[in-house]
Design an enzyme around this catalytic site. Structure first.
Site, PDB file in Angstrom:
ATOM      1  N   GLU A 121     -20.477 -21.814   5.524  1.00 39.08           N
ATOM      2  CA  GLU A 121     -20.807 -20.788   6.502  1.00 39.08           C
ATOM      3  C   GLU A 121     -20.999 -19.470   5.769  1.00 39.08           C
ATOM      4  O   GLU A 121     -20.197 -19.154   4.886  1.00 39.08           O
ATOM      5  CB  GLU A 121     -19.698 -20.626   7.543  1.00 39.08           C
ATOM      6  CG  GLU A 121     -20.145 -19.710   8.677  1.00 39.08           C
ATOM      7  CD  GLU A 121     -19.089 -19.527   9.789  1.00 39.08           C
ATOM      8  OE1 GLU A 121     -17.960 -20.062   9.658  1.00 39.08           O
ATOM      9  OE2 GLU A 121     -19.407 -18.857  10.757  1.00 39.08           O
ATOM     10  N   GLY A 253     -10.388 -15.919   5.219  1.00 40.27           N
ATOM     11  CA  GLY A 253      -9.087 -16.517   5.515  1.00 40.27           C
ATOM     12  C   GLY A 253      -9.130 -18.034   5.461  1.00 40.27           C
ATOM     13  O   GLY A 253      -8.353 -18.663   4.758  1.00 40.27           O
ATOM     14  N   ALA A 254     -10.067 -18.613   6.202  1.00 34.56           N
ATOM     15  CA  ALA A 254     -10.151 -20.065   6.253  1.00 34.56           C
ATOM     16  C   ALA A 254     -11.452 -20.474   6.920  1.00 34.56           C
ATOM     17  O   ALA A 254     -12.163 -19.624   7.466  1.00 34.56           O
ATOM     18  CB  ALA A 254      -8.978 -20.647   7.042  1.00 34.56           C
ATOM     19  N   MET A 255     -11.739 -21.769   6.871  1.00 34.14           N
ATOM     20  CA  MET A 255     -13.022 -22.256   7.375  1.00 34.14           C
ATOM     21  C   MET A 255     -12.849 -23.567   8.121  1.00 34.14           C
ATOM     22  O   MET A 255     -12.201 -24.498   7.637  1.00 34.14           O
ATOM     23  CB  MET A 255     -13.978 -22.413   6.192  1.00 34.14           C
ATOM     24  CG  MET A 255     -15.349 -22.913   6.580  1.00 34.14           C
ATOM     25  SD  MET A 255     -16.182 -21.751   7.715  1.00 34.14           S
ATOM     26  CE  MET A 255     -17.189 -22.892   8.643  1.00 34.14           C
ATOM     27  N   GLU A 256     -13.498 -23.638   9.279  1.00 34.12           N
ATOM     28  CA  GLU A 256     -13.284 -24.731  10.244  1.00 34.12           C
ATOM     29  C   GLU A 256     -14.156 -25.964  10.015  1.00 34.12           C
ATOM     30  O   GLU A 256     -14.444 -26.688  10.981  1.00 34.12           O
ATOM     31  CB  GLU A 256     -13.562 -24.187  11.651  1.00 34.12           C
ATOM     32  CG  GLU A 256     -15.038 -23.865  11.966  1.00 34.12           C
ATOM     33  CD  GLU A 256     -15.449 -22.407  11.783  1.00 34.12           C
ATOM     34  OE1 GLU A 256     -14.777 -21.693  11.011  1.00 34.12           O
ATOM     35  OE2 GLU A 256     -16.441 -21.994  12.409  1.00 34.12           O
ATOM     36  N   ASN A 257     -14.591 -26.267   8.794  1.00 36.67           N
ATOM     37  CA  ASN A 257     -15.433 -27.443   8.539  1.00 36.67           C
ATOM     38  C   ASN A 257     -14.908 -28.655   9.307  1.00 36.67           C
ATOM     39  O   ASN A 257     -13.708 -28.908   9.326  1.00 36.67           O
ATOM     40  CB  ASN A 257     -15.427 -27.789   7.055  1.00 36.67           C
ATOM     41  CG  ASN A 257     -15.567 -26.569   6.186  1.00 36.67           C
ATOM     42  OD1 ASN A 257     -16.552 -25.858   6.277  1.00 36.67           O
ATOM     43  ND2 ASN A 257     -14.542 -26.280   5.378  1.00 36.67           N
ATOM     44  N   HIS A 289      -6.472 -21.071  14.927  1.00 35.31           N
ATOM     45  CA  HIS A 289      -7.862 -20.606  15.050  1.00 35.31           C
ATOM     46  C   HIS A 289      -8.830 -21.665  14.515  1.00 35.31           C
ATOM     47  O   HIS A 289      -9.776 -22.058  15.205  1.00 35.31           O
ATOM     48  CB  HIS A 289      -8.009 -19.294  14.281  1.00 35.31           C
ATOM     49  CG  HIS A 289      -9.387 -18.710  14.314  1.00 35.31           C
ATOM     50  ND1 HIS A 289      -9.764 -17.742  15.207  1.00 35.31           N
ATOM     51  CD2 HIS A 289     -10.482 -18.976  13.562  1.00 35.31           C
ATOM     52  CE1 HIS A 289     -11.036 -17.435  15.007  1.00 35.31           C
ATOM     53  NE2 HIS A 289     -11.502 -18.167  14.000  1.00 35.31           N
ATOM     54  N   GLU A 290      -8.591 -22.111  13.303  1.00 37.34           N
ATOM     55  CA  GLU A 290      -9.526 -23.081  12.705  1.00 37.34           C
ATOM     56  C   GLU A 290      -9.505 -24.391  13.479  1.00 37.34           C
ATOM     57  O   GLU A 290     -10.540 -25.001  13.699  1.00 37.34           O
ATOM     58  CB  GLU A 290      -9.204 -23.320  11.227  1.00 37.34           C
ATOM     59  CG  GLU A 290      -9.148 -22.067  10.349  1.00 37.34           C
ATOM     60  CD  GLU A 290     -10.313 -21.116  10.500  1.00 37.34           C
ATOM     61  OE1 GLU A 290     -11.425 -21.573  10.825  1.00 37.34           O
ATOM     62  OE2 GLU A 290     -10.115 -19.894  10.319  1.00 37.34           O
ATOM     63  N   HIS A 293     -11.496 -24.159  16.662  1.00 32.47           N
ATOM     64  CA  HIS A 293     -12.945 -24.208  16.437  1.00 32.47           C
ATOM     65  C   HIS A 293     -13.504 -25.616  16.628  1.00 32.47           C
ATOM     66  O   HIS A 293     -14.700 -25.773  16.849  1.00 32.47           O
ATOM     67  CB  HIS A 293     -13.277 -23.754  15.019  1.00 32.47           C
ATOM     68  CG  HIS A 293     -13.584 -22.286  14.877  1.00 32.47           C
ATOM     69  ND1 HIS A 293     -14.418 -21.608  15.735  1.00 32.47           N
ATOM     70  CD2 HIS A 293     -13.189 -21.375  13.936  1.00 32.47           C
ATOM     71  CE1 HIS A 293     -14.519 -20.341  15.328  1.00 32.47           C
ATOM     72  NE2 HIS A 293     -13.774 -20.169  14.249  1.00 32.47           N
TER      73      HIS A 293
HETATM   74  N1  PHE Z   1     -15.684 -19.184  10.365  1.00 37.06           N
HETATM   75  C1  PHE Z   1     -14.516 -18.717   9.688  1.00 37.06           C
HETATM   76  C2  PHE Z   1     -13.508 -18.395  10.772  1.00 37.06           C
HETATM   77  O1  PHE Z   1     -13.519 -17.464  11.449  1.00 37.06           O
HETATM   78  C3  PHE Z   1     -14.675 -17.499   8.873  1.00 37.06           C
HETATM   79  C4  PHE Z   1     -15.542 -17.627   7.671  1.00 37.06           C
HETATM   80  C5  PHE Z   1     -16.826 -17.111   7.680  1.00 37.06           C
HETATM   81  C6  PHE Z   1     -15.073 -18.216   6.535  1.00 37.06           C
HETATM   82  C7  PHE Z   1     -17.632 -17.182   6.564  1.00 37.06           C
HETATM   83  C8  PHE Z   1     -15.852 -18.273   5.419  1.00 37.06           C
HETATM   84  C9  PHE Z   1     -17.137 -17.759   5.422  1.00 37.06           C
HETATM   85  O2  PHE Z   1     -12.675 -19.123  11.065  1.00 37.06           O
HETATM   86 ZN    ZN Z   2     -13.395 -18.309  13.395  1.00 36.07          ZN
END
Ligand code: PHE
Ligand code: ZN
Length: 850
Positions: A121, A253-257, A289-290, A293
């Site tokens: 992302e 912070g983190a990523m919701e893959n 949060h993640e 998502h």
């Molecule tokens: N989508 C992630 C979040 O809010 C944030 C994010 C954006 C992480 C771009 C990495 C790069 O949970």
């Molecule tokens: Zn988010």
């Protein structure tokens, strides 16, 4: 300088992609400098769709490409390729080589401590292979990984595994930005969760060897989140396994893959010895949060990046509901509002202002902002306040039913509310399109039993909103009798016009209004009501948020008066706050929040808005004076409250214990002004948890007696990177304003200052940027130091550089000498050869035109 100004992308230019992607198969052969990526993608032309076949691709070495098995020679540019393709379903295959070891931007496939990981992302997938890298293109993915690692992960469910090989299949169609891959020598903290419909889900938290002891809390937070989303939103998890990986080098912070969340290690690893109560709370919120998502973001995603708030605003709103349920709702609300005012209001009032749904951008990474996230969440809270909790729940179920598997827009979102409630939300939609923080002023009238409140709203025109129109502002209001009894309970008044009156009839005496309870809308309230009103509300308001707000308001006025005319701190504030702090019926966490003063940056905004040029040094000393007066005024109470709020049970990061520690540490910080840090030194010695150790160290540094403790702390924690981030940051935060830049500069010479690690860079420079008086020191040392380092970081990591540029967003508020220094520094950045698109956009917007 950049060779060319970056292109601007507009919401109004949205066009669907001309092809559906039926399925994606990827094969990775991992190598630090030459990772091979083979893709096999089935495309189907859409009837009547745009026939141009363009695939994004950046920094890729194209080895070969074929269509239906026949080699092709596409037209390749630095942004991607175009190719002639059949007008019926066909198979695209390509082989590319990428270089993860030299990927310092941490976007695409990169390496961190020998481990491979991805961040896609918003537009990172195009650095992995050629693909229509846009969120409205969704497909199922099958991923094969060849690599000499014990752990090989991707999205979805594992389908095959052998020595040096793994295969994953994700049955849920997803956009490429949710793709993830991880490979490394990782260890696993395992758990499991049984969903409401009885499905067993395997949970894994993957970390570097040595970090096993910091996983238990994150795992519990994940289980709590999964349960909560079932209970409150009726949302179940939809794969056999859910993986979380902790990585040290991460921009955010983190990523919701999908099925494979990747976390900055600071946002997941926790232990009592190394993490503060605040860290625990933040980790719980980010895991939630993640996880949330999965439904709001993944199953239902965004049509294009202008709709980012569709997933982020909603998911932030959901995670704050979760935290309120897990902990204390008023404490969470107050903390969120402090954050909103500190970050989002500043953004909304400066050159970076943009609507919750922006209409143009150059680099989407620059729009992961407080406005999109936090104001985006406020908009959802307002919607819920307007339609009511029941209709909100119904609308959400309709949203999930109607749009599962789709890539949606804000219009789709509002439509489910319109269809559920029959309301016309076209005026409400202005919250998404107009930038800026509305101001609401109040007047009151009393006439023979009828009490009338008249509100007037206004919004300053700005670059993106030249002609603002009135918004729908829910104003939660209650009325109190003069003895403090509530005579009218909280009612949501809907302000839709520029000026509008609301009357309450049949009252025995003129009431006191408690307006904008719970901060029911993200606005600035203006009121000429006498100061005694605030003191009354501080003593009596039945709404905990507004009671806190009353104290905050008195503190703000007191500080502003000191700054304007040198007056002494307001005795009403000192008395009122003392009474609240001594009130044992009140939650300690809430009392700890009561101790906080308005941020210096916020005071600067207020002064600027009333036409005064803020002087950072004067704001600093007014704040310092008020803190000293509070310490003196409560001298007898400080040690007592400290003692009565010691936790005797074994450490737990729960709301109750952390509230007590917060209050005791608040007392400690004031007390060290009176005892020269004696009590802090004791606490530092005795502490068996980071919350107490760090608070004691902070207090010691502030008194100027922290050198020994600093050395002890470093010796104790030198091998723990997350704790050392605190050590770096705290020294800057606690420095005197005339030494802030010097302190930061000295820390950059420390052997452990690994500036390519975003956490470490932020520990020093994020702290410099939030030290208001230090960063804005008159000699410009703060400005110059930050500029030097932004210039250095930009070629290495544009995304983190660009985010840090926002430190300069308020520069036009200050005096002409400071402005001249900043202007020169901004120009220095803009004149760099090969400046990134990210940083170029940020600095250009901040610099603005004269
Ligand atoms: N989508 C992630 C979040 O809010 C944030 C994010 C954006 C992480 C771009 C990495 C790069 O949970
Ligand atoms: Zn988010």
């Amino acid at each position: 300088m950049r060779d060319a100004a970056p292109d601007t992308i507009y919401l109004k230019d949205y066009r669907p992609f001309g092809y559906d992607v039926k399925e994606v198969a990827l094969t990775f052969t991992l190598h630090p400098n030459r990772t091979r990526v083979n893709s096999r993608i089935v495309f189907e032309p859409k009837p009547g769709g745009d026939p141009v076949f363009f695939l994004h691709g950046e920094n890729l070495e194209l080895v070969s490409a074929s269509v239906d098995g026949a080699p092709v020679t596409p037209d390749v540019t630095p942004e991607g390729l175009t190719c002639t393709v059949p007008d019926q379903t066909f198979v695209w295959e390509a082989e590319v080589i990428i270089d993860p070891a030299n990927n310092t931007a941490l976007e695409g496939l990169y390496m961190s401590n020998g481990m491979y990981c991805t961040q896609c992302e918003a537009e990172g997938f195009r650095k992995i292979t050629y693909y229509p890298d846009r969120p409205d293109v969704m497909s199922t993915f099958t991923v094969k990984i060849h690599g000499p690692h014990s752990v090989l992960l991707s999205n979805g469910n594992p389908t095959d595994q052998s020595e040096g090989f793994a295969e994953w299949h994700d049955p849920w169609p997803k956009p490429a930005y949710l793709f993830a891959l991880v490979a490394g020598e990782l260890v696993n903290h395992a758990g499991s969760f049984t969903t409401a419909s009885g499905k067993e889900v395997e949970l894994n938290l993957w970390v570097r060897p040595g970090d096993e002891g910091k996983c238990a809390f994150g795992m519990q937070a994940l289980k709590d989140s999964m349960k909560w989303d079932e209970d409150v939103y009726g949302r179940e998890y939809d794969l056999d396994v859910f993986n979380i990986v902790a990585v040290d080098d991460f921009n955010m912070g983190a990523m919701e893959n999908k099925g494979l969340n990747i976390f900055n290690s600071s946002a997941v690893l926790a232990s009592p010895e190394t993490s503060t109560d605040g860290n625990f709370e933040r980790i719980e919120a980010i895991i939630a949060h993640e996880y949330f998502h999965n439904w709001t973001g993944n199953r239902i995603t965004c049509r294009d990046w202008f709709q980012l708030c569709l997933k982020e605003g909603l998911t932030v709103y959901r995670d704050s509901q979760f935290t309120s349920d897990m902990r204390s709702a008023p404490v969470k609300r107050i903390s969120d509002v402090i954050d909103l005012r500190g970050r989002q209001f500043a953004e909304d009032q400066g050159p970076l202002a943009h609507p919750v749904r922006p209409e143009s951008f150059q680099e989407i990474n620059n729009f992961y902002t407080a406005t999109v996230y936090e104001k985006g969440a406020e908009v959802i809270g307002m919607l819920r306040a307007l339609v009511g909790a029941e209709a909100y729940d119904k609308a959400l179920q309709l949203y999930f039913d109607r749009h599962d598997g789709e890539a949606c827009t804000i219009e789709d979102w509002l439509k489910v509310f319109e269809d559920t409630t029959g309301r016309d939300l076209s005026q409400f939609a202005r919250w998404y399109s107009q930038a800026g923080t509305p101001e609401v002023s109040i007047e009151e009238a009393w006439d023979a039993g009828t009490y009338t409140l008249t509100f007037t709203q206004s919004l300053k025109p700005s670059a993106t909103t030249p002609d603002p129109k009135p918004q729908v502002i829910p104003i939660a209001t209650g009325l109190l009798a003069q003895d403090g009894q509530e005579v009218v309970p909280t009612t949501v008044l809907e302000l839709t016009e520029t000026t509008q009156s609301f009357s309450f009839e049949g009252l025995a005496e003129q009431p006191f209004p408690s307006v904008l309870r719970g901060f029911s809308a993200p606005v600035v309230l203006k009121s000429d009501m006498p100061a005694t009103r605030r003191a009354f509300l501080l003593a009596h308001d039945t709404d905990p948020f507004n009671r806190w707000e009353a104290g905050r308001g008195i503190a703000r006025e007191s500080l502003l008066n000191t700054i304007r005319t040198g007056t002494a701190p307001d005795p009403d504030y000192l008395n009122g706050i003392r009474t609240v702090l001594a009130d044992e019926t009140l939650d300690p966490a809430y009392r700890a929040l009561m101790l906080g003063l308005p941020a210096q940056n916020e005071l600067a905004t207020t002064l600027f808005n009333e036409g005064t040029t803020p002087d950072p040094a004067a704001i600093w000393s007014a704040t310092d004076n008020l803190r000293a007066a509070m310490a003196m005024h409560m001298a007898d109470l400080l040690p007592v409250l400290m003692d009565t709020h010691q936790v005797t049970e074994p450490y737990a990061p729960d709301a109750e214990q952390s509230g007590k520690r917060a209050l005791a540490n608040g007392m400690l910080s004031l007390l060290s002004r009176l005892d020269d840090g004696a009590r802090a030194a004791q606490q530092f010695e005795a502490a068996d948890n980071m919350t107490q150790q760090l608070a004691a160290l902070g207090a010691l540094l502030r008194t100027g007696n922290g050198d020994d403790a600093l050395g002890t702390f470093e010796a104790q924690w030198k091998d723990d990177r997350l704790v050392m981030d605190k050590w770096f940051g705290l020294q800057v935060i606690q420095s005197d304003p005339d030494r802030t830049a010097e302190t930061a500069a000295k820390l950059t010479e420390h052997a452990d200052f690994n500036w390519k690690n975003p956490n470490r860079f932020r520990a020093v420079f994020g702290s410099l940027a939030i030290h208001h008086a230090g960063f804005h020191a008159a000699d410009g040392a703060g400005y110059r130091l930050l500029t030097d380092w932004l210039i250095r970081l930009d070629p290495v990591n544009p995304q983190t550089t660009a985010r840090m540029c926002s430190a300069f967003q308020t520069w036009r508020r200050y005096d002409t000498d400071r402005q001249a220094i900043v202007a020169a520094e901004l120009d220095r950045i803009l004149s760099q050869d090969g400046l990134s698109r990210d940083t170029c956009e940020m600095i250009t917007r901040i610099r603005g035109t004269e």
